[in-house]
Scaffold this motif. Structure first.
Motif, PDB file in Angstrom:
ATOM      1  N   GLU A 125      14.915  74.991  91.245  1.00  0.00           N
ATOM      2  CA  GLU A 125      14.314  76.316  91.292  1.00  0.00           C
ATOM      3  C   GLU A 125      14.505  76.846  92.707  1.00  0.00           C
ATOM      4  O   GLU A 125      13.957  76.295  93.666  1.00  0.00           O
ATOM      5  CB  GLU A 125      12.834  76.248  90.944  1.00  0.00           C
ATOM      6  N   LEU A 126      15.307  77.902  92.846  1.00  0.00           N
ATOM      7  CA  LEU A 126      15.600  78.491  94.146  1.00  0.00           C
ATOM      8  C   LEU A 126      14.720  79.710  94.371  1.00  0.00           C
ATOM      9  O   LEU A 126      14.526  80.504  93.452  1.00  0.00           O
ATOM     10  CB  LEU A 126      17.063  78.929  94.233  1.00  0.00           C
ATOM     11  N   VAL A 127      14.200  79.836  95.586  1.00  0.00           N
ATOM     12  CA  VAL A 127      13.386  80.981  95.984  1.00  0.00           C
ATOM     13  C   VAL A 127      14.076  81.626  97.180  1.00  0.00           C
ATOM     14  O   VAL A 127      14.187  81.014  98.244  1.00  0.00           O
ATOM     15  CB  VAL A 127      11.957  80.552  96.367  1.00  0.00           C
ATOM     16  N   VAL A 128      14.553  82.865  96.980  1.00  0.00           N
ATOM     17  CA  VAL A 128      15.236  83.604  98.044  1.00  0.00           C
ATOM     18  C   VAL A 128      14.487  84.916  98.245  1.00  0.00           C
ATOM     19  O   VAL A 128      14.568  85.816  97.414  1.00  0.00           O
ATOM     20  CB  VAL A 128      16.714  83.882  97.683  1.00  0.00           C
ATOM     21  N   PRO A 129      13.739  85.045  99.343  1.00  0.00           N
ATOM     22  CA  PRO A 129      13.015  86.297  99.587  1.00  0.00           C
ATOM     23  C   PRO A 129      13.981  87.463  99.818  1.00  0.00           C
ATOM     24  O   PRO A 129      15.045  87.290 100.419  1.00  0.00           O
ATOM     25  CB  PRO A 129      12.220  86.009 100.863  1.00  0.00           C
ATOM     26  N   PHE A 130      13.604  88.636  99.366  1.00  0.00           N
ATOM     27  CA  PHE A 130      14.436  89.822  99.579  1.00  0.00           C
ATOM     28  C   PHE A 130      14.714  90.050 101.059  1.00  0.00           C
ATOM     29  O   PHE A 130      15.785  90.510 101.424  1.00  0.00           O
ATOM     30  CB  PHE A 130      13.787  91.073  98.972  1.00  0.00           C
ATOM     31  N   LYS A 131      13.770  89.709 101.937  1.00  0.00           N
ATOM     32  CA  LYS A 131      13.962  89.931 103.364  1.00  0.00           C
ATOM     33  C   LYS A 131      15.069  89.038 103.942  1.00  0.00           C
ATOM     34  O   LYS A 131      15.537  89.281 105.037  1.00  0.00           O
ATOM     35  CB  LYS A 131      12.665  89.708 104.137  1.00  0.00           C
ATOM     36  N   SER A 132      15.493  88.036 103.177  1.00  0.00           N
ATOM     37  CA  SER A 132      16.570  87.159 103.620  1.00  0.00           C
ATOM     38  C   SER A 132      17.949  87.723 103.319  1.00  0.00           C
ATOM     39  O   SER A 132      18.951  87.165 103.743  1.00  0.00           O
ATOM     40  CB  SER A 132      16.435  85.791 102.962  1.00  0.00           C
ATOM     41  N   LEU A 133      17.999  88.815 102.577  1.00  0.00           N
ATOM     42  CA  LEU A 133      19.269  89.417 102.157  1.00  0.00           C
ATOM     43  C   LEU A 133      19.428  90.807 102.756  1.00  0.00           C
ATOM     44  O   LEU A 133      18.453  91.470 103.083  1.00  0.00           O
ATOM     45  CB  LEU A 133      19.312  89.526 100.624  1.00  0.00           C
ATOM     46  N   ARG A 134      20.655  91.242 102.849  1.00  0.00           N
ATOM     47  CA  ARG A 134      20.927  92.638 103.207  1.00  0.00           C
ATOM     48  C   ARG A 134      21.376  93.351 101.937  1.00  0.00           C
ATOM     49  O   ARG A 134      22.123  92.804 101.121  1.00  0.00           O
ATOM     50  CB  ARG A 134      22.043  92.718 104.247  1.00  0.00           C
ATOM     51  N   TYR A 135      20.926  94.587 101.776  1.00  0.00           N
ATOM     52  CA  TYR A 135      21.299  95.378 100.610  1.00  0.00           C
ATOM     53  C   TYR A 135      21.049  96.841 100.932  1.00  0.00           C
ATOM     54  O   TYR A 135      20.406  97.191 101.920  1.00  0.00           O
ATOM     55  CB  TYR A 135      20.526  94.942  99.354  1.00  0.00           C
ATOM     56  N   ARG A 136      21.577  97.702 100.081  1.00  0.00           N
ATOM     57  CA  ARG A 136      21.423  99.145 100.294  1.00  0.00           C
ATOM     58  C   ARG A 136      19.963  99.570 100.129  1.00  0.00           C
ATOM     59  O   ARG A 136      19.213  98.948  99.384  1.00  0.00           O
ATOM     60  CB  ARG A 136      22.295  99.911  99.303  1.00  0.00           C
ATOM     61  N   PRO A 137      19.574 100.666 100.777  1.00  0.00           N
ATOM     62  CA  PRO A 137      18.174 101.103 100.695  1.00  0.00           C
ATOM     63  C   PRO A 137      17.819 101.889  99.426  1.00  0.00           C
ATOM     64  O   PRO A 137      16.675 102.246  99.236  1.00  0.00           O
ATOM     65  CB  PRO A 137      18.028 101.998 101.934  1.00  0.00           C
ATOM     66  N   GLU A 138      18.796 102.140  98.559  1.00  0.00           N
ATOM     67  CA  GLU A 138      18.519 102.933  97.360  1.00  0.00           C
ATOM     68  C   GLU A 138      17.487 102.255  96.455  1.00  0.00           C
ATOM     69  O   GLU A 138      17.393 101.040  96.389  1.00  0.00           O
ATOM     70  CB  GLU A 138      19.800 103.172  96.546  1.00  0.00           C
ATOM     71  N   ARG A 139      16.750 103.063  95.732  1.00  0.00           N
ATOM     72  CA  ARG A 139      15.727 102.552  94.816  1.00  0.00           C
ATOM     73  C   ARG A 139      16.358 101.824  93.620  1.00  0.00           C
ATOM     74  O   ARG A 139      15.878 100.785  93.177  1.00  0.00           O
ATOM     75  CB  ARG A 139      14.860 103.722  94.340  1.00  0.00           C
ATOM     76  N   THR A 140      17.430 102.360  93.074  1.00  0.00           N
ATOM     77  CA  THR A 140      18.151 101.737  91.967  1.00  0.00           C
ATOM     78  C   THR A 140      19.388 101.043  92.524  1.00  0.00           C
ATOM     79  O   THR A 140      20.149 101.649  93.266  1.00  0.00           O
ATOM     80  CB  THR A 140      18.560 102.791  90.925  1.00  0.00           C
ATOM     81  N   GLN A 141      19.582  99.778  92.146  1.00  0.00           N
ATOM     82  CA  GLN A 141      20.687  99.005  92.697  1.00  0.00           C
ATOM     83  C   GLN A 141      21.415  98.239  91.609  1.00  0.00           C
ATOM     84  O   GLN A 141      20.838  97.900  90.584  1.00  0.00           O
ATOM     85  CB  GLN A 141      20.150  98.008  93.727  1.00  0.00           C
ATOM     86  N   THR A 142      22.671  97.952  91.877  1.00  0.00           N
ATOM     87  CA  THR A 142      23.474  97.077  91.036  1.00  0.00           C
ATOM     88  C   THR A 142      23.981  95.948  91.922  1.00  0.00           C
ATOM     89  O   THR A 142      24.621  96.202  92.946  1.00  0.00           O
ATOM     90  CB  THR A 142      24.669  97.830  90.424  1.00  0.00           C
ATOM     91  N   TRP A 143      23.654  94.735  91.548  1.00  0.00           N
ATOM     92  CA  TRP A 143      24.105  93.557  92.278  1.00  0.00           C
ATOM     93  C   TRP A 143      24.984  92.710  91.363  1.00  0.00           C
ATOM     94  O   TRP A 143      24.834  92.710  90.154  1.00  0.00           O
ATOM     95  CB  TRP A 143      22.927  92.688  92.697  1.00  0.00           C
ATOM     96  N   GLY A 144      25.874  91.958  91.985  1.00  0.00           N
ATOM     97  CA  GLY A 144      26.636  90.956  91.263  1.00  0.00           C
ATOM     98  C   GLY A 144      26.001  89.591  91.491  1.00  0.00           C
ATOM     99  O   GLY A 144      25.354  89.356  92.519  1.00  0.00           O
ATOM    100  N   ILE A 145      26.152  88.701  90.520  1.00  0.00           N
ATOM    101  CA  ILE A 145      25.635  87.334  90.662  1.00  0.00           C
ATOM    102  C   ILE A 145      26.635  86.377  90.029  1.00  0.00           C
ATOM    103  O   ILE A 145      27.310  86.715  89.049  1.00  0.00           O
ATOM    104  CB  ILE A 145      24.238  87.173  90.010  1.00  0.00           C
ATOM    105  N   ASN A 146      26.756  85.221  90.619  1.00  0.00           N
ATOM    106  CA  ASN A 146      27.576  84.167  90.052  1.00  0.00           C
ATOM    107  C   ASN A 146      26.837  82.855  90.267  1.00  0.00           C
ATOM    108  O   ASN A 146      26.237  82.649  91.325  1.00  0.00           O
ATOM    109  CB  ASN A 146      28.953  84.124  90.718  1.00  0.00           C
ATOM    110  N   ILE A 147      26.856  81.992  89.283  1.00  0.00           N
ATOM    111  CA  ILE A 147      26.199  80.692  89.361  1.00  0.00           C
ATOM    112  C   ILE A 147      27.235  79.631  89.022  1.00  0.00           C
ATOM    113  O   ILE A 147      27.963  79.760  88.032  1.00  0.00           O
ATOM    114  CB  ILE A 147      25.003  80.598  88.399  1.00  0.00           C
ATOM    115  N   ARG A 148      27.299  78.603  89.877  1.00  0.00           N
ATOM    116  CA  ARG A 148      28.254  77.517  89.644  1.00  0.00           C
ATOM    117  C   ARG A 148      27.516  76.190  89.580  1.00  0.00           C
ATOM    118  O   ARG A 148      26.661  75.898  90.401  1.00  0.00           O
ATOM    119  CB  ARG A 148      29.276  77.451  90.784  1.00  0.00           C
TER     120      ARG A 148
END
Length: 122
Positions: free
Chosen positions: A85-108
């Motif tokens: 179980e991984l916990v990654v706080p949003f503050k640990s990532l950089r992302y756009r400031p927009e309210r609606t976002q599209t992210w990509g994810i990949n799991i290996r």
């Protein structure tokens, strides 16, 4: 949470140190493309012992493992396999400031006993 089932009772895990390379162990990696540009991403990897490895993917194929952010993992091993179980706080990532976002994810998932990789690429 990700469940990893054992392969005929085999589990490969020898490194429990922070920032281990991890490629010699069974492992689970998650990649977040927070800008959805298919060139940059944030990389998080663990093994059955709960070791942490992270990095920033730059230009699609180069990963900077010197990047070190705040995140955590809890793992549990049993007769059937292991769970992470991984916990990654949003503050640990950089992302756009927009309210609606599209992210990509990949799991290996990497099964070292079989030298087999399984990918989830939605």
């Amino acid at each position: 949470m990700q469940r990893q089932f054992l392969d005929h009772g085999y589990l490969v895990a020898g490194y429990g140190k922070i920032s281990h390379t991890g490629y010699q162990d069974d492992n689970l990696a998650m990649v977040f493309d927070t800008f959805f540009d298919h060139h940059t991403a944030f990389y998080f990897m663990t093994n059955p012992l709960g070791a942490l490895r992270d990095g920033v993917v730059i230009d699609e194929n180069n990963t900077n493992y010197d990047w070190n952010t705040v995140w955590d993992v809890k793992t549990r091993r049993d007769d059937a396999g292991w769970t992470a179980e991984l916990v990654v706080p949003f503050k640990s990532l950089r992302y756009r400031p927009e309210r609606t976002q599209t992210w990509g994810i990949n799991i290996r998932r990497w099964n070292r006993h079989r030298n087999e990789q399984s990918l989830l690429s939605p």
